[in-house]
Design a protein around this motif. Structure first.
Motif, mmCIF file in Angstrom:
data_model
loop_
_atom_site.group_PDB
_atom_site.id
_atom_site.type_symbol
_atom_site.label_atom_id
_atom_site.label_comp_id
_atom_site.label_asym_id
_atom_site.label_seq_id
_atom_site.Cartn_x
_atom_site.Cartn_y
_atom_site.Cartn_z
ATOM 1 N N PHE A 54 0.834 -1.195 0.000
ATOM 2 C CA PHE A 54 0.000 0.000 0.000
ATOM 3 C C PHE A 54 0.875 1.253 0.000
ATOM 4 O O PHE A 54 0.654 2.176 -0.776
ATOM 5 C CB PHE A 54 -0.919 -0.006 1.242
ATOM 6 C CG PHE A 54 -1.915 1.111 1.275
ATOM 7 C CD1 PHE A 54 -3.240 0.884 0.936
ATOM 8 C CD2 PHE A 54 -1.561 2.397 1.654
ATOM 9 C CE1 PHE A 54 -4.183 1.903 0.975
ATOM 10 C CE2 PHE A 54 -2.482 3.427 1.694
ATOM 11 C CZ PHE A 54 -3.803 3.184 1.352
ATOM 12 N N ALA A 55 1.889 1.273 0.868
ATOM 13 C CA ALA A 55 2.783 2.427 0.959
ATOM 14 C C ALA A 55 3.535 2.643 -0.352
ATOM 15 O O ALA A 55 3.696 3.783 -0.803
ATOM 16 C CB ALA A 55 3.759 2.253 2.120
ATOM 17 N N GLU A 56 3.984 1.562 -0.982
ATOM 18 C CA GLU A 56 4.676 1.676 -2.276
ATOM 19 C C GLU A 56 3.740 2.262 -3.329
ATOM 20 O O GLU A 56 4.126 3.131 -4.121
ATOM 21 C CB GLU A 56 5.186 0.310 -2.738
ATOM 22 C CG GLU A 56 6.361 -0.213 -1.954
ATOM 23 C CD GLU A 56 6.712 -1.645 -2.321
ATOM 24 O OE1 GLU A 56 6.088 -2.221 -3.245
ATOM 25 O OE2 GLU A 56 7.616 -2.198 -1.673
ATOM 26 N N GLU A 57 2.506 1.792 -3.351
ATOM 27 C CA GLU A 57 1.529 2.297 -4.318
ATOM 28 C C GLU A 57 1.204 3.761 -4.042
ATOM 29 O O GLU A 57 1.045 4.559 -4.966
ATOM 30 C CB GLU A 57 0.252 1.445 -4.272
ATOM 31 C CG GLU A 57 -0.719 1.732 -5.376
ATOM 32 C CD GLU A 57 -0.182 1.414 -6.769
ATOM 33 O OE1 GLU A 57 -0.658 2.043 -7.734
ATOM 34 O OE2 GLU A 57 0.712 0.559 -6.904
ATOM 35 N N TYR A 58 1.132 4.112 -2.778
ATOM 36 C CA TYR A 58 0.865 5.493 -2.379
ATOM 37 C C TYR A 58 1.942 6.426 -2.939
ATOM 38 O O TYR A 58 1.645 7.462 -3.531
ATOM 39 C CB TYR A 58 0.821 5.576 -0.846
ATOM 40 C CG TYR A 58 0.396 6.902 -0.292
ATOM 41 C CD1 TYR A 58 -0.940 7.164 -0.019
ATOM 42 C CD2 TYR A 58 1.325 7.901 -0.007
ATOM 43 C CE1 TYR A 58 -1.339 8.383 0.509
ATOM 44 C CE2 TYR A 58 0.939 9.117 0.517
ATOM 45 C CZ TYR A 58 -0.392 9.354 0.774
ATOM 46 O OH TYR A 58 -0.787 10.563 1.283
ATOM 47 N N VAL A 59 3.202 6.044 -2.778
ATOM 48 C CA VAL A 59 4.315 6.851 -3.281
ATOM 49 C C VAL A 59 4.289 6.900 -4.804
ATOM 50 O O VAL A 59 4.502 7.951 -5.413
ATOM 51 C CB VAL A 59 5.669 6.326 -2.757
ATOM 52 C CG1 VAL A 59 6.839 7.025 -3.446
ATOM 53 C CG2 VAL A 59 5.757 6.504 -1.251
ATOM 54 N N SER A 60 3.987 5.772 -5.450
ATOM 55 C CA SER A 60 3.913 5.740 -6.919
ATOM 56 C C SER A 60 2.829 6.680 -7.435
ATOM 57 O O SER A 60 3.040 7.414 -8.406
ATOM 58 C CB SER A 60 3.631 4.317 -7.419
ATOM 59 O OG SER A 60 4.702 3.473 -7.131
ATOM 60 N N LEU A 61 1.687 6.648 -6.786
ATOM 61 C CA LEU A 61 0.594 7.535 -7.198
ATOM 62 C C LEU A 61 0.951 8.997 -6.953
ATOM 63 O O LEU A 61 0.612 9.871 -7.768
ATOM 64 C CB LEU A 61 -0.698 7.169 -6.471
ATOM 65 C CG LEU A 61 -1.327 5.847 -6.883
ATOM 66 C CD1 LEU A 61 -2.498 5.497 -5.959
ATOM 67 C CD2 LEU A 61 -1.791 5.893 -8.331
ATOM 68 N N ALA A 62 1.635 9.277 -5.855
ATOM 69 C CA ALA A 62 2.063 10.653 -5.573
ATOM 70 C C ALA A 62 3.033 11.136 -6.651
ATOM 71 O O ALA A 62 2.902 12.256 -7.155
ATOM 72 C CB ALA A 62 2.709 10.738 -4.194
ATOM 73 N N ARG A 63 3.987 10.280 -7.017
ATOM 74 C CA ARG A 63 4.945 10.666 -8.069
ATOM 75 C C ARG A 63 4.240 10.917 -9.404
ATOM 76 O O ARG A 63 4.568 11.867 -10.112
ATOM 77 C CB ARG A 63 6.009 9.592 -8.244
ATOM 78 C CG ARG A 63 7.018 9.583 -7.153
ATOM 79 C CD ARG A 63 8.060 8.508 -7.386
ATOM 80 N NE ARG A 63 8.939 8.455 -6.232
ATOM 81 C CZ ARG A 63 10.218 8.137 -6.312
ATOM 82 N NH1 ARG A 63 10.746 7.815 -7.456
ATOM 83 N NH2 ARG A 63 10.948 8.121 -5.222
ATOM 84 N N LEU A 64 3.288 10.061 -9.732
ATOM 85 C CA LEU A 64 2.528 10.251 -10.966
ATOM 86 C C LEU A 64 1.787 11.577 -10.927
ATOM 87 O O LEU A 64 1.782 12.331 -11.909
ATOM 88 C CB LEU A 64 1.545 9.087 -11.160
ATOM 89 C CG LEU A 64 0.662 9.145 -12.396
ATOM 90 C CD1 LEU A 64 1.499 9.125 -13.670
ATOM 91 C CD2 LEU A 64 -0.318 7.976 -12.381
#
Length: 115
Positions: A54-64
């Protein structure tokens, strides 16, 4: 160390970037913890894995989101710069026309005054 001068602006931007990523990772971990609390049936290892993903996806979405924001900012900057160039050309044209009109009027007044 090499003899090249340090670019303070670039260094500050890099530091800001690291701080932003770390803050986002912290937010992601906190959100992951809130998310997994609703699943009481998860084991500790399952909960840890879900939180990590979840945390990895959160950071990925933030970067996007950041990339899209940067892209849109660049598009808007281009649009505003073009609008500014058009307005500047119009202003220069009106100013030149006004100068020509005043100059022409002055010539007419002088020629009428000499008669």
């Amino acid at each position: 160390m090499d003899e090249r001068p340090v670019d303070a602006g670039a260094l500050i931007h890099e530091l800001e970037g690291h701080l932003l990523i770390e803050a986002t990772r912290g937010e992601g971990r906190a959100e992951a913890g809130r998310f997994t609390r609703q699943f009481g049936w998860l084991t500790d290892s399952q909960r840890a894995e879900v939180e990590e993903r979840f945390a990895e996806e959160y950071v990925s979405l933030a970067r996007l989101s950041w990339r899209r924001t940067v892209q849109r900012g660049a598009e808007l900057r281009g649009e505003y710069e073009e609008a500014y160039r058009v307005l500047r050309r119009r202003l220069l044209s009106v100013w030149l026309f006004g100068v020509a009109l005043i100059g022409g009027a002055a010539v007419v007044v002088v020629s009428l005054a000499r008669r």
